[in-house]
Design a protein around this motif. Structure first.
Motif, PDB file in Angstrom:
ATOM      1  N   PRO A   1      15.586  22.015 -20.873  1.00 16.87           N
ATOM      2  CA  PRO A   1      16.425  20.886 -20.455  1.00 16.87           C
ATOM      3  C   PRO A   1      16.094  20.403 -19.040  1.00 16.87           C
ATOM      4  N   ARG A   2      15.870  21.332 -18.114  1.00 10.98           N
ATOM      5  CA  ARG A   2      15.543  20.924 -16.757  1.00 10.98           C
ATOM      6  C   ARG A   2      14.209  20.183 -16.701  1.00 10.98           C
ATOM      7  N   LEU A   3      13.257  20.634 -17.496  1.00 12.47           N
ATOM      8  CA  LEU A   3      11.957  19.984 -17.514  1.00 12.47           C
ATOM      9  C   LEU A   3      12.073  18.571 -18.094  1.00 12.47           C
ATOM     10  N   ALA A   4      12.848  18.413 -19.168  1.00 10.90           N
ATOM     11  CA  ALA A   4      13.031  17.101 -19.775  1.00 10.90           C
ATOM     12  C   ALA A   4      13.734  16.141 -18.816  1.00 10.90           C
ATOM     13  N   ALA A   5      14.774  16.630 -18.125  1.00  9.10           N
ATOM     14  CA  ALA A   5      15.469  15.788 -17.153  1.00  9.10           C
ATOM     15  C   ALA A   5      14.532  15.380 -16.020  1.00  9.10           C
ATOM     16  N   ALA A   6      13.686  16.322 -15.584  1.00 11.39           N
ATOM     17  CA  ALA A   6      12.717  15.994 -14.536  1.00 11.39           C
ATOM     18  C   ALA A   6      11.725  14.935 -15.010  1.00 11.39           C
ATOM     19  N   GLN A   7      11.330  14.993 -16.275  1.00  4.58           N
ATOM     20  CA  GLN A   7      10.454  13.954 -16.818  1.00  4.58           C
ATOM     21  C   GLN A   7      11.073  12.570 -16.686  1.00  4.58           C
ATOM     22  N   VAL A   8      12.330  12.449 -17.091  1.00  9.09           N
ATOM     23  CA  VAL A   8      13.000  11.157 -17.076  1.00  9.09           C
ATOM     24  C   VAL A   8      13.123  10.631 -15.650  1.00  9.09           C
ATOM     25  N   VAL A   9      13.584  11.473 -14.739  1.00 14.42           N
ATOM     26  CA  VAL A   9      13.807  11.039 -13.353  1.00 14.42           C
ATOM     27  C   VAL A   9      12.482  10.674 -12.691  1.00 14.42           C
ATOM     28  N   LEU A  10      11.481  11.545 -12.835  1.00 14.76           N
ATOM     29  CA  LEU A  10      10.202  11.318 -12.173  1.00 14.76           C
ATOM     30  C   LEU A  10       9.514  10.062 -12.702  1.00 14.76           C
ATOM     31  N   SER A  11       9.532   9.890 -14.009  1.00 16.97           N
ATOM     32  CA  SER A  11       8.860   8.734 -14.599  1.00 16.97           C
ATOM     33  C   SER A  11       9.562   7.434 -14.219  1.00 16.97           C
ATOM     34  N   THR A  12      10.889   7.424 -14.221  1.00 19.08           N
ATOM     35  CA  THR A  12      11.629   6.220 -13.840  1.00 19.08           C
ATOM     36  C   THR A  12      11.317   5.839 -12.396  1.00 19.08           C
ATOM     37  N   PHE A  13      11.315   6.825 -11.514  1.00 20.36           N
ATOM     38  CA  PHE A  13      10.998   6.551 -10.110  1.00 20.36           C
ATOM     39  C   PHE A  13       9.568   6.028  -9.970  1.00 20.36           C
ATOM     40  N   GLU A  14       8.636   6.584 -10.740  1.00 17.27           N
ATOM     41  CA  GLU A  14       7.242   6.138 -10.644  1.00 17.27           C
ATOM     42  C   GLU A  14       7.094   4.693 -11.100  1.00 17.27           C
ATOM     43  N   TRP A  15       7.765   4.324 -12.176  1.00 16.85           N
ATOM     44  CA  TRP A  15       7.726   2.934 -12.643  1.00 16.85           C
ATOM     45  C   TRP A  15       8.319   1.992 -11.597  1.00 16.85           C
ATOM     46  N   LEU A  16       9.384   2.413 -10.935  1.00 15.15           N
ATOM     47  CA  LEU A  16      10.001   1.573  -9.904  1.00 15.15           C
ATOM     48  C   LEU A  16       9.059   1.364  -8.726  1.00 15.15           C
ATOM     49  N   THR A  17       8.373   2.413  -8.304  1.00 13.43           N
ATOM     50  CA  THR A  17       7.437   2.251  -7.191  1.00 13.43           C
ATOM     51  C   THR A  17       6.242   1.393  -7.582  1.00 13.43           C
TER      52      THR A  17
ATOM     53  N   LEU B   1       0.825  -1.207   0.000  1.00 13.79           N
ATOM     54  CA  LEU B   1       0.000   0.000   0.000  1.00 13.79           C
ATOM     55  C   LEU B   1       0.859   1.258   0.000  1.00 13.79           C
ATOM     56  N   ALA B   2       1.991   1.213   0.726  1.00 14.17           N
ATOM     57  CA  ALA B   2       2.881   2.366   0.733  1.00 14.17           C
ATOM     58  C   ALA B   2       3.475   2.610  -0.646  1.00 14.17           C
ATOM     59  N   ALA B   3       3.902   1.542  -1.324  1.00 15.25           N
ATOM     60  CA  ALA B   3       4.440   1.694  -2.673  1.00 15.25           C
ATOM     61  C   ALA B   3       3.373   2.220  -3.627  1.00 15.25           C
ATOM     62  N   THR B   4       2.136   1.754  -3.435  1.00 16.85           N
ATOM     63  CA  THR B   4       1.032   2.250  -4.271  1.00 16.85           C
ATOM     64  C   THR B   4       0.810   3.743  -4.048  1.00 16.85           C
ATOM     65  N   ALA B   5       0.789   4.157  -2.790  1.00 12.30           N
ATOM     66  CA  ALA B   5       0.571   5.573  -2.486  1.00 12.30           C
ATOM     67  C   ALA B   5       1.676   6.442  -3.065  1.00 12.30           C
ATOM     68  N   VAL B   6       2.936   5.998  -2.938  1.00 10.49           N
ATOM     69  CA  VAL B   6       4.055   6.767  -3.494  1.00 10.49           C
ATOM     70  C   VAL B   6       3.952   6.833  -5.017  1.00 10.49           C
ATOM     71  N   SER B   7       3.537   5.722  -5.648  1.00 13.37           N
ATOM     72  CA  SER B   7       3.417   5.697  -7.110  1.00 13.37           C
ATOM     73  C   SER B   7       2.386   6.700  -7.598  1.00 13.37           C
ATOM     74  N   TYR B   8       1.191   6.692  -6.987  1.00 12.01           N
ATOM     75  CA  TYR B   8       0.147   7.632  -7.420  1.00 12.01           C
ATOM     76  C   TYR B   8       0.528   9.067  -7.088  1.00 12.01           C
ATOM     77  N   LEU B   9       1.188   9.275  -5.946  1.00 14.61           N
ATOM     78  CA  LEU B   9       1.623  10.621  -5.594  1.00 14.61           C
ATOM     79  C   LEU B   9       2.671  11.120  -6.584  1.00 14.61           C
ATOM     80  N   THR B  10       3.586  10.228  -6.984  1.00 13.92           N
ATOM     81  CA  THR B  10       4.604  10.607  -7.962  1.00 13.92           C
ATOM     82  C   THR B  10       3.972  10.944  -9.307  1.00 13.92           C
ATOM     83  N   MET B  11       2.936  10.211  -9.661  1.00  9.29           N
ATOM     84  CA  MET B  11       2.318  10.451 -10.963  1.00  9.29           C
ATOM     85  C   MET B  11       1.621  11.807 -11.024  1.00  9.29           C
ATOM     86  N   THR B  12       1.230  12.360  -9.886  1.00  8.57           N
ATOM     87  CA  THR B  12       0.683  13.719  -9.925  1.00  8.57           C
ATOM     88  C   THR B  12       1.753  14.724 -10.351  1.00  8.57           C
ATOM     89  N   GLY B  13       3.030  14.344 -10.174  1.00  3.55           N
ATOM     90  CA  GLY B  13       4.109  15.204 -10.661  1.00  3.55           C
ATOM     91  C   GLY B  13       4.126  15.323 -12.165  1.00  3.55           C
TER      92      GLY B  13
END
Length: 856
Positions: free
Chosen positions: A206-222, A60-72
């Motif tokens: 560039p900062r926005l694109a880098a944030a996309q990659v980092v945020l999406s990778t973390f969301e997939w991991l969670t 449940l914690a991983a689920t909550a972090v995943s959905y919270l990350t996806m709001t990013g």
């Protein structure tokens, strides 16, 4: 001579995707059935409890972090479109869209529709919503590419073993995925905007694109972690390799558009990690993952969406609610505008989702857990699930028949599941049935389940299903195949007779479901003398020139309460298409349009107003309709029209040439038309034969002797022979005249129609009219920039590349030769995902069928 391979036809291409989806789903169901057939589903409840609270909390914690990350994702997208919003707003849109999109088929479409629904309430422009949705899709894809590519390159041998691919192929695919991410980052750093068919895609910073990659990778991991912690600890893959397999399985489920990827996601994981995990442990983990990551967030999202809709409804109470409805949303009928908005607005959709979930479960799994006090075959249960899934579609559309049918099905499933000892399923179906009972007023469309007009189809469906159930349950052959419908259909154990019984059952469910969900008919069209007299009286006193289409004989009529105004319409599919604006007393128009929309809604149809002017745009928008530009009408101001001057050189030349060829124009009063009818029919039939077409009636007059004799007529003669003619409409106020039905002999001079138009314009000017309408140029003037709607872009594409189907540009160029004023014409209809279907219905009705649409 070389030949190119034949491309599949449009029909074949349209069938390819659903057939592929059904094939993949059947293969997945077969694989799961064979893999998990030895697992005792009666032990599922105990096995879920045995996971322990620690594992459940971690999931449940991983689920909550995943959905919270996806709001990013939405936070980055709003920064990209430069439209900031507070987190409480875009967080709601992201969570609701993700939760519903994860559970439904076509998740990208569902998520887009829900995002548009929520964002529109915060006044986010439509073009910005489109860019937000596209940006989120790219962000999601970047994380998947990084995760899968990194996992493949990290351990190509084990990745190749899991994917059943050679190591070299794994290295190539992984390298390409990571290279695509690097290319995206380089484009963001130093690239230029991309233009695709008049659409510009701006690069992110560039900062926005880098944030996309980092945020999406973390969301997939969670997301992967939510399932990983539920798997048995012994023998499971390293987390990174598991995340690769998880990402591939998730993408496979998304691509197939199966609701929630159910079956396809599980089957893909079985193929890739089944050798490292026991079937029982994998089954328990997958069920627990569905509960944690899909069911619980969906329930929370439904509550939040209900609360948001109730808040929006409370902000516009009473009659003002319809006027303040967002563009593209359907207005609520009078019957459903009760003080309690929740049952009337969202209860049907929530109940439909619940019924769909139960139906998909029974269709794919089939076998009910529990004791065998009542042993019902998996195939019969699958047929019940198939029927429940079809009924869910009817609940979504608020059909009363679907409400009654779903209630009966849920009651039956509750009894069977309880007899099997399946407490979970029986409780879920019982709760859904109990929720349906008080929600009955929300299902007001169409007739009830009783009193079928034609008993043949219900009896046929019942007979087919009855034969299938009898064969499976009572013929003594049920042991031949006891598998879910999709698995049994491809099973090698099924005999020919078993397959025939399965096909009969599935066909019976389809026939019954489609007949049940068919839009309610408005009843037979009746020719009434009193109605015709009332229409003639209203048209004679008021109305545009196009109101003369009321006399074509193919229209139905909806009258205002005082009998001083009417709408003329016809039904095509679910669309009730009104021809033109209301006719009659303008003071009655609002009540007239509102009552028509409520009548359409009661029948489960879609209201469509075709070829309307901007005069009443606010009225249509106030009723919740979207205005899509249809084209532009060419109107020639007669006060300033003249054939002199350089600008009219072509018209003078054409007129002089026609007169030198011996052509002459004659204007005929309605009472003098009858003697000319045989010659006119000859011209009309020759014209239709040359075009290999048929008459079109809805938006144009057809050659009917009674209809043609109603109007003034202009004929072009070559010596004494009539070679062309046209009927003339005029407004009730005598200000505008318009050409309607036009015909000419194919072998006549090619200048004849231009000559006819020139003479008609001069005649109208001499007789005191103020303007002359040349009719509409379809798809003319549609926006092609970034602010254009989806329909604008599709229409502009047809305008640019569709000359082989219709002479769009040529027609515009011909009318421009008269130097007219261009007046925008619209289609007012429900927007969003309904608009493409509406446009198809309108084109079919106006074109006289598909053949008429293509031939023009």
């Amino acid at each position: 001579m070389s030949t190119s391979p034949r491309r599949p036809s449009g029909t074949a291409r349209s069938l390819l995707a659903p057939l592929l989806m059904v094939g993949l789903l059947a293969a997945a169901a077969t694989l799961l059935h064979r893999t998990l057939r030895h697992y005792s589903w009666a032990e599922l409840g105990g096995d879920l409890v045995a996971l322990g609270p620690g594992v459940a909390l971690a999931a449940l914690a991983a689920t909550a972090v995943s959905y919270l990350t996806m709001t990013g994702y939405d936070a980055l997208a709003l920064r990209y479109v430069e439209h900031p919003l507070p987190y409480r707003r875009y967080g709601l849109a992201s969570f609701v869209a993700t939760a519903f999109g994860n559970n439904l088929g076509a998740s990208a479409v569902v998520g887009a529709a829900l995002r548009a629904r929520v964002y529109s309430g915060w006044q986010v422009p439509g073009f910005a919503i489109t860019r937000i949705i596209g940006f989120n899709v790219v962000t999601l894809a970047l994380g998947a590419a990084v995760l899968v590519g990194s996992g493949m390159l990290h351990d190509p041998a084990r990745a190749g073993e899991a994917l059943h691919l050679p190591g070299a192929v794994v290295l190539v695919v992984g390298s390409l995925l990571l290279a695509s991410v690097v290319a995206y980052l380089l484009w963001a750093c130093a690239g230029r905007p991309i233009s695709v068919r008049d659409r510009r895609i701006d690069r992110p910073s560039p900062r926005l694109a880098a944030a996309q990659v980092v945020l999406s990778t973390f969301e997939w991991l969670t997301m992967a972690a939510a399932l990983y912690v539920l798997l048995p600890a012994g023998g499971r893959l390293p987390f990174l390799l598991f995340a690769v397999a998880f990402s591939i399985a998730t993408v496979a489920g998304l691509v197939t558009n199966v609701p929630g990827g159910l079956g396809v996601f599980e089957a893909t994981l079985v193929v890739m990690i089944g050798s490292t995990t026991s079937p029982a442990g994998l089954a328990v983990a997958l069920v627990a993952y569905r509960l944690c990551y899909f069911v619980l967030p969906l329930l929370l999202a439904a509550v939040l969406l209900v609360a948001n809709e109730a808040r929006r409804g409370a902000a516009v109470p009473g009659p003002a609610a319809a006027q303040a409805a967002p563009a593209g949303s359907a207005p609520e009928p009078a019957a459903s505008r009760a003080p309690a908005r929740l049952p009337s607005v969202l209860t049907p959709h929530v109940l439909a989702l619940g019924a769909a979930g139960v139906g998909v479960f029974m269709l794919v799994v089939g076998d009910l857990p529990g004791r065998r006090a009542l042993d019902v075959s998996a195939l019969t249960i699958s047929l019940a699930g198939f029927a429940t899934l079809l009924m869910a579609r009817g609940l979504h559309r608020r059909l009363r028949r679907a409400w009654a049918g779903t209630l009966a099905l849920l009651a039956g499933v509750t009894v069977v599941a309880a007899a099997h000892g399946d407490a979970v399923l029986s409780a879920v179906t019982a709760v859904l049935a109990l929720l349906l009972v008080p929600a009955r007023p929300a299902f007001y469309r169409g007739a009830s389940l009783a009193r079928p007009r034609n008993p043949l189809w219900p009896l046929t469906a019942a007979a087919l299903v009855g034969v299938a159930v009898w064969w499976q349950e009572f013929s003594g052959s049920c042991g031949a195949v006891d598998a879910p419908l999709l698995a049994a259909s491809v099973s090698g154990d099924a005999s020919g007779v078993d397959r025939l019984a399965m096909a009969a059952g599935a066909l019976g469910v389809l026939i019954g479901g489609f007949r049940l969900l068919r839009p309610a008919s408005p009843g037979p069209q009746v020719d009434c003398e009193d109605e015709r007299a009332l229409v003639e009286d209203i048209v004679a006193r008021s109305g545009r020139a196009t109101s003369q289409l009321a006399f074509t004989g193919d229209k139905r009529f909806h009258f205002g309460p005082g009998g001083t105004s009417f709408l003329m319409y016809q039904v095509e599919g679910r669309s009730w298409v009104v021809m033109g604006d209301p006719v009659g007393d303008p003071d009655d128009f609002r009540e007239l349009v509102t009552s028509f929309i409520e009548e359409v809604d009661r029948h489960g149809g879609r209201p469509v107003f075709y070829n309307v002017l901007p005069d009443h745009a606010d009225l249509y928008r106030g009723c919740g309709l979207t205005l899509a530009k249809l084209g532009e009408e060419a109107v020639v101001p007669l006060a300033e029209f003249t054939l002199s001057g350089k600008a009219r050189l072509n018209l003078r030349t054409c007129r002089n040439k026609s007169q030198r060829l011996g052509l002459a124009v004659e204007f005929v009063a309605p009472e003098d038309v009858a003697p000319l009818l045989p010659a006119l029919r000859e011209v009309s039939e020759a014209w239709l034969a040359h075009r290999n077409g048929k008459e079109k009636r809805f938006s144009l007059g057809a050659f009917d002797e009674e209809y043609v004799s109603r109007f003034p007529l202009v004929v072009v003669r070559e010596e004494e022979r009539i070679i062309a003619f046209a009927t003339l409409w005029s407004c009730a106020d005598g200000r505008q005249v318009q050409v309607d039905l036009m015909r000419r002999l194919p072998d006549g001079p090619n200048t004849v129609m231009t000559y006819l138009f020139v003479e008609c314009i001069l005649w109208a000017k001499e007789n005191g009219f103020s303007s002359f309408s040349l009719g509409m140029a379809p798809l003319s003037g549609l926006r092609s920039d970034g602010t254009g709607s989806f329909w604008d872009r599709v229409g502009h594409l047809l305008w640019t590349h569709g000359e082989q189907f219709y002479n769009f540009k040529g027609l515009r160029k011909f009318k421009q030769g008269f130097n007219p004023d261009w007046q925008t014409c619209y289609v007012a209809a429900p927007g969003g995902l309904a608009l493409p279907n509406v446009m198809v219905n309108v084109a079919t009705l106006v074109g006289g069928g598909v053949r008429g649409v293509v031939r023009g």
